[in-house]
Scaffold this active site. Structure first.
Site, PDB file in Angstrom:
ATOM      1  N   TRP A  34       8.436  13.718   2.304  1.00  0.00           N
ATOM      2  CA  TRP A  34       7.492  12.674   2.704  1.00  0.00           C
ATOM      3  C   TRP A  34       6.513  13.242   3.736  1.00  0.00           C
ATOM      4  O   TRP A  34       6.899  13.916   4.687  1.00  0.00           O
ATOM      5  CB  TRP A  34       8.249  11.485   3.296  1.00  0.00           C
ATOM      6  CG  TRP A  34       7.334  10.424   3.822  1.00  0.00           C
ATOM      7  CD1 TRP A  34       6.736   9.431   3.119  1.00  0.00           C
ATOM      8  CD2 TRP A  34       6.898  10.262   5.181  1.00  0.00           C
ATOM      9  NE1 TRP A  34       5.947   8.662   3.939  1.00  0.00           N
ATOM     10  CE2 TRP A  34       6.027   9.150   5.218  1.00  0.00           C
ATOM     11  CE3 TRP A  34       7.150  10.961   6.366  1.00  0.00           C
ATOM     12  CZ2 TRP A  34       5.421   8.713   6.388  1.00  0.00           C
ATOM     13  CZ3 TRP A  34       6.536  10.527   7.542  1.00  0.00           C
ATOM     14  CH2 TRP A  34       5.687   9.416   7.536  1.00  0.00           C
TER      15      TRP A  34
ATOM     16  N   ASP B 103       0.506  -4.406   3.275  1.00  0.00           N
ATOM     17  CA  ASP B 103       1.784  -5.092   3.443  1.00  0.00           C
ATOM     18  C   ASP B 103       1.706  -6.191   4.505  1.00  0.00           C
ATOM     19  O   ASP B 103       0.978  -6.076   5.486  1.00  0.00           O
ATOM     20  CB  ASP B 103       2.834  -4.053   3.847  1.00  0.00           C
ATOM     21  CG  ASP B 103       4.259  -4.546   3.716  1.00  0.00           C
ATOM     22  OD1 ASP B 103       4.455  -5.715   3.378  1.00  0.00           O
ATOM     23  OD2 ASP B 103       5.167  -3.729   3.965  1.00  0.00           O
TER      24      ASP B 103
ATOM     25  N   LYS C 277      -2.808  -2.085  -4.961  1.00  0.00           N
ATOM     26  CA  LYS C 277      -2.062  -0.930  -4.474  1.00  0.00           C
ATOM     27  C   LYS C 277      -0.586  -1.210  -4.732  1.00  0.00           C
ATOM     28  O   LYS C 277      -0.002  -2.094  -4.127  1.00  0.00           O
ATOM     29  CB  LYS C 277      -2.308  -0.702  -2.985  1.00  0.00           C
ATOM     30  CG  LYS C 277      -1.541   0.485  -2.405  1.00  0.00           C
ATOM     31  CD  LYS C 277      -1.827   0.654  -0.921  1.00  0.00           C
ATOM     32  CE  LYS C 277      -1.024   1.798  -0.336  1.00  0.00           C
ATOM     33  NZ  LYS C 277      -1.263   1.965   1.124  1.00  0.00           N
ATOM     34  N   TRP C 278       0.006  -0.440  -5.643  1.00  0.00           N
ATOM     35  CA  TRP C 278       1.375  -0.660  -6.118  1.00  0.00           C
ATOM     36  C   TRP C 278       2.283   0.335  -5.403  1.00  0.00           C
ATOM     37  O   TRP C 278       2.287   1.523  -5.694  1.00  0.00           O
ATOM     38  CB  TRP C 278       1.422  -0.443  -7.621  1.00  0.00           C
ATOM     39  CG  TRP C 278       2.714  -0.688  -8.319  1.00  0.00           C
ATOM     40  CD1 TRP C 278       3.959  -0.273  -7.953  1.00  0.00           C
ATOM     41  CD2 TRP C 278       2.880  -1.387  -9.562  1.00  0.00           C
ATOM     42  NE1 TRP C 278       4.887  -0.658  -8.877  1.00  0.00           N
ATOM     43  CE2 TRP C 278       4.259  -1.346  -9.883  1.00  0.00           C
ATOM     44  CE3 TRP C 278       2.006  -2.025 -10.436  1.00  0.00           C
ATOM     45  CZ2 TRP C 278       4.768  -1.917 -11.047  1.00  0.00           C
ATOM     46  CZ3 TRP C 278       2.513  -2.601 -11.590  1.00  0.00           C
ATOM     47  CH2 TRP C 278       3.876  -2.549 -11.890  1.00  0.00           C
ATOM     48  N   ASP C 279       3.075  -0.154  -4.460  1.00  0.00           N
ATOM     49  CA  ASP C 279       3.896   0.723  -3.626  1.00  0.00           C
ATOM     50  C   ASP C 279       5.335   0.745  -4.126  1.00  0.00           C
ATOM     51  O   ASP C 279       5.774  -0.123  -4.895  1.00  0.00           O
ATOM     52  CB  ASP C 279       3.838   0.253  -2.174  1.00  0.00           C
ATOM     53  CG  ASP C 279       3.944   1.402  -1.184  1.00  0.00           C
ATOM     54  OD1 ASP C 279       4.399   2.494  -1.574  1.00  0.00           O
ATOM     55  OD2 ASP C 279       3.578   1.209  -0.008  1.00  0.00           O
ATOM     56  N   MET C 280       6.096   1.744  -3.671  1.00  0.00           N
ATOM     57  CA  MET C 280       7.519   1.878  -4.001  1.00  0.00           C
ATOM     58  C   MET C 280       8.130   2.748  -2.905  1.00  0.00           C
ATOM     59  O   MET C 280       7.891   3.944  -2.860  1.00  0.00           O
ATOM     60  CB  MET C 280       7.689   2.513  -5.381  1.00  0.00           C
ATOM     61  CG  MET C 280       9.087   2.435  -5.957  1.00  0.00           C
ATOM     62  SD  MET C 280      10.221   3.667  -5.305  1.00  0.00           S
ATOM     63  CE  MET C 280       9.584   5.177  -6.006  1.00  0.00           C
ATOM     64  N   ASN C 281       8.901   2.128  -2.016  1.00  0.00           N
ATOM     65  CA  ASN C 281       9.248   2.772  -0.755  1.00  0.00           C
ATOM     66  C   ASN C 281      10.702   3.210  -0.616  1.00  0.00           C
ATOM     67  O   ASN C 281      11.158   3.446   0.504  1.00  0.00           O
ATOM     68  CB  ASN C 281       8.894   1.846   0.408  1.00  0.00           C
ATOM     69  CG  ASN C 281       7.416   1.905   0.739  1.00  0.00           C
ATOM     70  OD1 ASN C 281       6.891   2.957   1.090  1.00  0.00           O
ATOM     71  ND2 ASN C 281       6.731   0.782   0.603  1.00  0.00           N
TER      72      ASN C 281
ATOM     73  N   CYS D  49       1.380   4.070  -5.666  1.00  0.00           N
ATOM     74  CA  CYS D  49       1.805   4.570  -4.359  1.00  0.00           C
ATOM     75  C   CYS D  49       3.318   4.492  -4.317  1.00  0.00           C
ATOM     76  O   CYS D  49       3.906   3.523  -4.793  1.00  0.00           O
ATOM     77  CB  CYS D  49       1.185   3.731  -3.239  1.00  0.00           C
ATOM     78  SG  CYS D  49       1.729   4.202  -1.575  1.00  0.00           S
TER      79      CYS D  49
ATOM     80  N   ASP E 173       1.349   9.540   2.439  1.00  0.00           N
ATOM     81  CA  ASP E 173       1.214   8.673   3.607  1.00  0.00           C
ATOM     82  C   ASP E 173       0.654   9.425   4.806  1.00  0.00           C
ATOM     83  O   ASP E 173       0.280   8.805   5.806  1.00  0.00           O
ATOM     84  CB  ASP E 173       2.577   8.079   3.979  1.00  0.00           C
ATOM     85  CG  ASP E 173       2.896   6.813   3.192  1.00  0.00           C
ATOM     86  OD1 ASP E 173       1.981   6.267   2.554  1.00  0.00           O
ATOM     87  OD2 ASP E 173       4.063   6.388   3.216  1.00  0.00           O
TER      88      ASP E 173
END
Length: 745
Positions: free
Chosen positions: A200, A368, A477-481, A527, A549
């Site tokens: 990351w 977010d 914005k399609w996130d996946m954390n 993302c 990021d």
């Protein structure tokens, strides 16, 4: 471009102006590899390329022929256990416990164009003349499993796209425990291995080493392609560089667990494998059912790493990315995340957007924190309804206010996740991936929804689609954390639990497909906590991705340089952020932050209200510059000139298709004193055109021919080539310059 088959020798020859790919049916009926490389003349017999001889300690296929052993024969889709001891491309577990297969040639078909892969992303054609596809069929006579190997050769470029499909025509179910997308056996091991690895905030750093006997591999078993390793590797001859030499790039069009591996045997033959990681994978194949592997794309170039990269760029930009935004310039955006994090009100958002509009920004993105009980990362995920305390008029009202300013409006989602503190989790605690009777792990205070289940995907689709139907949303914005742990689906039986990782990714693709089909004018950006799923699979649905990021300009030099080996600039999300930077706390000049971000989609990750008036004037000039050269940046030909992994100076440039315009970025990390004079050899120009050059928006200077700039070079010396003036600003740490080149009329 052509695919030829010699019936007498049972040999296939796929070729275009750049490459030849030659295979043959071996004497045991398996498909053998004869040649992959630069274009060679076709002839009727290439059998001399298949060498066999008896070697001690070798098992042989035929009792009467000790020279024929699969251990020493190059194959197209190797199987372990019948005289081949290398890692295989396929393994089938049968009900009697055997894992032995024997795929024997049945026939072939040659078609124009390229077939789709149902439920999977893949490259495509718009005209049947753009490519031809060879399908070779083989069958195991004992199990009745049919293996189809697909090879598509494109008319332009050294490109071969491959995949495999297995169909059970037998009477008993079997378990696929390995089904790779590509197996390529090469006759020697004189290569350097290049991988793109990190973690990351430092994704896709270039790593290079010589191939040696044994196994070199990168992989992911995290449920996503990962920050750690990208599903892309390169083999290059040791003397190859950016401009010359033999290079092969291998890219997997997939977003889940993967394995990219090169195995060199004791006789220096190299086997490349690329596909779904076999660890934890199994797929129950019932009679009549089929399994399709993801697509693997191989690019061969005899003209170096740069040519290989530009081939990938063109293919993925034009024939992997799809839809309304594929060929359109991407809007310059302002994202509120690093400006506000969770601490915002509607009034503050509108204020930030208003200032952004004054500076020339085109799109404002709310990140977010806009939904449910979301005041930090511990609650609200899954509850995709606006928090009315923050947004009294909801997303619809905010979007209207942003549009009234003259901006488009974008919105953040993390649709694959749920917090324990959410209405969704309280209603459906069984919808997360979790193993019975074991504690479910959390990451970023969240669980992973089980996207292998259709009802879960349907639920999230309806929630997202409702917002997109009601509000003027132009960008997602399609996130996946977080990565997947406790990978188990409560809706599947025990003998199908090995399917969950793959079914999960198919669910993600299904949701993307449904949303992009219903809302074709919405620009999707993928993302995954930055660059954790920056892969070709998602590029098929979202034509750009948040590269990392880490928005620090100096760190981005390595990230964007490594990313460029496979991915086009228009896919690289790159923004100007605040100084000191929020990830590394480094202060870099505003001009350098923009000079790095230009080579991507471009935007701002800060509150422009907090800049000085002088800084805002600089931002206005930056945005005007980007708008002037945006199409060149995002759709031109990209050339790497100087590597951040090898020295203090990085340089790259982008050149228009007609070679009449170019923009060069030059970056020096640390300042120096009494440095050598600097000169940089450019690339991609027309040697016979005369160019004028403008540096950093100054005066157009001199006339320089293309051959002069590419052979003698561009002088880049500054005050650091001597004694840096006291108090001077002509050079500094983290300095950079932009050169614009225009051909004389």
């Amino acid at each position: 471009m052509s695919i030829l088959f010699n019936e007498k020798t049972k040999t296939f020859h796929l070729y275009n102006e750049e490459i030849s790919y030659i295979m043959t049916v071996l004497q045991n009926g398996h498909l053998g590899q004869l040649y992959f490389g630069g274009r060679i003349h076709h002839k009727e017999d290439f059998s001399y390329l298949l060498e066999t001889s008896y070697r001690p300690m070798t098992a042989y296929v035929f009792d009467e022929d000790r020279s024929f052993s699969l251990e020493h024969v190059r194959q197209e889709y190797g199987v372990y256990g019948t005289t081949d001891f290398r890692h295989p491309a396929v393994e089938v577990l049968q009900q009697n416990g055997s894992r032995i297969s024997d795929f024997v040639y049945q026939g072939y078909e040659i078609t124009d164009g390229k077939p789709e892969l149902p439920g999977l992303p893949a490259t495509y054609t718009e005209d049947a003349k753009e490519a031809q596809t060879l399908t070779v069929s083989l069958k195991d006579p004992v199990t009745g499993i049919v293996l189809e190997l697909f090879y598509t050769i494109f008319a332009a470029g050294g490109i071969i796209a491959r995949s495999a499909r297995l169909t059970n025509e037998g009477e008993e179910s079997v378990q696929l425990t390995r089904a790779m997308s590509l197996c390529l056996d090469l006759p020697d091991s004189d290569y350097e291995w290049m991988q793109f690895s990190g973690a990351w905030a430092r994704e896709r750093h270039l790593k290079v080493r010589r191939l040696e006997q044994g196994i070199q591999a990168v992989d992911s078993m995290r449920g996503n392609s990962s920050h750690e390793h990208n599903p892309f590797i390169v083999l290059k001859r040791p003397a190859a560089d950016e401009e010359q030499g033999e290079v092969m790039g291998f890219s997997l069009v997939y977003s889940g667990n993967f394995l990219a591996q090169a195995q060199v045997d004791a006789h220096d033959m190299t086997r490349v494998l690329l596909g779904i990681h076999p660890m934890g994978f199994s797929w129950k194949l019932e009679p009549g059912a089929s399994f399709q592997t993801p697509e693997a794309v191989t690019v061969y170039s005899a003209k170096g790493l740069g040519d290989m990269s530009r081939t990938f760029h063109s293919l993925y930009r034009k024939r992997l990315a799809r839809g309304y935004w594929r060929d359109r310039e991407r809007p310059i955006l302002n994202n509120n995340w690093e400006a506000t994090y969770f601490n915002f009100t509607e009034e503050r958002l509108v204020s930030i957007a208003g200032r952004a509009k004054e500076c020339g920004v085109e799109l404002f993105v709310l990140d977010d924190g806009w939904f449910g009980a979301r005041s930090d990362d511990r609650a609200g995920l899954g509850d995709w309804e606006a928090n009315r305390d923050r947004l009294p008029d909801g997303i619809t009202g905010l979007a209207e206010k942003i549009e009234a300013l003259g901006l488009k409006f974008g919105l953040w989602f993390e649709p694959e996740m749920v917090n324990r503190d959410s209405d969704l989790y309280r209603a459906h605690p069984d919808w997360i991936l979790q193993t019975p009777d074991r504690h479910p792990s959390q990451g970023r205070s969240q669980y992973v929804l089980d996207f292998s289940r259709g009802e879960v995907v349907d639920f999230i689709y309806e929630r997202m689609a409702k917002i997109l139907r009601e509000a003027k949303v132009s960008y997602i914005k399609w996130d996946m954390n977080r990565s997947i742990t406790e990978c188990y689906c409560a809706a599947l039986p025990a003998d199908r639990q090995g399917e969950v990782f793959h079914r999960y990714i198919l669910g993600v693709y299904d949701l993307y497909e449904r949303l992009t089909s219903e809302f074709p004018h919405v620009l999707f950006e993928s993302c995954a906590s930055g660059g954790g799923r920056f892969d070709p699979g998602l590029l098929y649905y979202a034509p750009q991705g948040w590269a990392s990021d880490d928005s620090d300009a100096v760190e981005r030099l390595k990230i964007q340089y490594g990313t460029s080996f496979c991915y086009p600039l228009c896919s690289i999300g790159s923004h100007v952020s605040v100084a000191p930077n929020h990830q590394v706390f480094r202060s870099t000049p505003l001009h350098t932050r923009a000079n790095v971000a230009y080579f991507g989609t471009f935007g701002y990750e800060l509150d422009l209200n907090r800049l000085t008036e002088e800084e805002r004037e600089t931002v206005k000039a930056q945005i005007a510059f980007m708008k002037r050269y945006r199409r060149l940046f995002q759709f031109g030909d990209f050339y790497r000139l100087s590597s951040p992994f090898e020295g203090n100076v990085t340089a790259w440039m982008v050149v228009s298709e007609d070679r009449r315009k170019a923009v060069l970025g030059w970056y020096r990390v640390l300042n120096g004193v009494n440095l050598p004079y600097g000169r940089l050899r450019l690339n991609g120009l027309d040697p016979d055109l005369a160019y004028r050059i403008c540096m950093d928006g100054g005066q157009w200077d001199g006339v320089y021919y293309g051959d002069e700039l590419m052979k003698a070079g561009l002088v880049t010396s500054d005050s650091a080539s001597g004694e840096v003036p006291r108090g001077g600003t002509s050079s500094c740490d983290f300095d950079s310059r932009i050169y614009v080149l225009k051909a004389e009329e």
